[in-house]
Design an enzyme around this catalytic site. Structure first.
Site, mmCIF file in Angstrom:
data_model
loop_
_atom_site.group_PDB
_atom_site.id
_atom_site.type_symbol
_atom_site.label_atom_id
_atom_site.label_comp_id
_atom_site.label_asym_id
_atom_site.label_seq_id
_atom_site.Cartn_x
_atom_site.Cartn_y
_atom_site.Cartn_z
ATOM 1 N N LEU A 1 9.683 21.942 30.055
ATOM 2 C CA LEU A 1 8.565 22.586 30.421
ATOM 3 C C LEU A 1 7.435 21.979 29.860
ATOM 4 O O LEU A 1 7.459 21.492 28.631
ATOM 5 C CB LEU A 1 8.422 24.042 30.579
ATOM 6 C CG LEU A 1 9.653 24.870 31.263
ATOM 7 C CD1 LEU A 1 9.498 26.450 30.806
ATOM 8 C CD2 LEU A 1 9.334 24.710 32.790
ATOM 9 N N ASP A 2 6.182 21.704 30.410
ATOM 10 C CA ASP A 2 5.156 20.997 29.835
ATOM 11 C C ASP A 2 4.615 22.030 28.792
ATOM 12 O O ASP A 2 5.068 23.158 28.647
ATOM 13 C CB ASP A 2 4.026 20.900 30.974
ATOM 14 C CG ASP A 2 3.982 20.114 32.158
ATOM 15 O OD1 ASP A 2 4.929 19.068 31.967
ATOM 16 O OD2 ASP A 2 3.410 20.320 33.132
ATOM 17 N N ILE A 3 3.876 21.509 27.678
ATOM 18 C CA ILE A 3 3.419 22.139 26.611
ATOM 19 C C ILE A 3 2.649 23.329 26.966
ATOM 20 O O ILE A 3 2.686 24.493 26.454
ATOM 21 C CB ILE A 3 2.623 21.211 25.624
ATOM 22 C CG1 ILE A 3 2.306 22.010 24.461
ATOM 23 C CG2 ILE A 3 1.284 20.644 26.243
ATOM 24 C CD1 ILE A 3 1.803 21.149 23.154
ATOM 25 N N ARG B 1 2.313 21.111 39.097
ATOM 26 C CA ARG B 1 0.850 20.651 38.994
ATOM 27 C C ARG B 1 0.297 19.511 39.873
ATOM 28 O O ARG B 1 -0.767 19.623 40.437
ATOM 29 C CB ARG B 1 0.667 20.233 37.397
ATOM 30 C CG ARG B 1 0.928 21.441 36.516
ATOM 31 C CD ARG B 1 0.756 20.936 35.059
ATOM 32 N NE ARG B 1 1.285 21.872 34.084
ATOM 33 C CZ ARG B 1 0.668 22.796 33.480
ATOM 34 N NH1 ARG B 1 -0.571 23.180 33.919
ATOM 35 N NH2 ARG B 1 1.170 23.782 32.813
#
Ligand code: URA
Length: 240
Positions: free
Chosen positions: A101-103, A190
């Site tokens: 998962l992205d930061i 996103r």
């Protein structure tokens, strides 16, 4: 006691993919308690399985669900010294995240030392559903929802059909969407939302392969139950 076919035990221990492990068994290079194994032989964790005479690591296999917090990176270690998803996890076995998962994304992340499970779940063929809740900028029209559902042209190719529904069009800060995708491309949610003119402000993964976060609090982890593991293995096309 976990019972499984010998090639799965080899794959789980990270020795080889299941297909390659099956070949090792067929070639007579695998023994169980000193006797040459047969293809499809069932073993338990009390058996000593060896390849070319070397026993495979007898590490207990563990899979956890983490509710990832914001600001945490999805790698085992970070050269910039930022907190990682493994901080605070048990360190008696060598764990790693299944995908990332992205930061700036929070929510459900599986962490395991089961090489076979990780490999199968991350394989594009597995099409494991992943559900997200996204707060996006602006008021999202039905036409944009349809575009997100049908597939969006991104710079690495079109996205597969997705399940998309509006949770709240009049939310503070924009529109809350529920989006389920079966792919796992980099920053996919996103990029999809951006492509229809609605950049993501907040992103939470709420479900993975039929598992939900339940009451697990942000930053906390728990071990999967055997029922949850079986469900996940079925999703990944793994038969014991
Ligand atoms: N899609 C994204 O854009 N980010 C994530 O972290 C996961 C899916």
């Amino acid at each position: 006691m976990a019972e499984m076919r010998v090639h799965r035990a080899l794959a789980q221990a990270g020795v080889a993919s299941r297909r390659a492990a099956e070949k090792l068994v067929a070639e007579g290079r695998v023994t169980v308690n000193g006797t040459v194994a047969t293809v499809g032989q069932v073993v338990t964790d009390r058996d000593v399985v060896a390849v070319d005479g070397r026993p495979i690591a007898a590490e207990p296999v563990r899979t956890y669900m983490l509710n990832k917090a914001l600001g945490v990176v999805s790698t085992a270690s970070d050269p910039q010294g930022r907190p990682t998803v493994l901080d605070g996890m048990p360190d008696d076995v060598r764990l790693y995240p299944i995908g990332r998962l992205d930061i700036n994304t929070s929510g459900l992340l599986l962490i395991t030392n089961d090489g076979d499970l990780a490999h199968q779940l991350m394989h594009p063929r597995s099409k494991v559903p992943k559900e997200y809740e996204a707060l996006v900028e602006g008021r999202v029209s039905s036409a944009s929802v349809r575009m997100l559902r049908d597939g969006i042209e991104l710079d690495d190719g079109p996205t597969q059909p997705a399940k998309v529904e509006v949770i709240d069009r009049d939310a503070k800060g924009g529109t809350w969407l529920r989006i389920e995708i079966t792919e796992g491309r980099n920053r996919q949610v996103r990029r999809m939302c951006e492509a229809v003119g609605h950049p993501v402000r907040r992103l939470v993964r709420t479900r993975y392969g039929g598992l939900g976060l339940g009451r697990l609090r942000r930053g906390d982890h728990r071990m999967l139950s055997s029922a949850e593991l079986s469900r996940l293995e079925a999703q990944a096309g793994i038969t014991r």
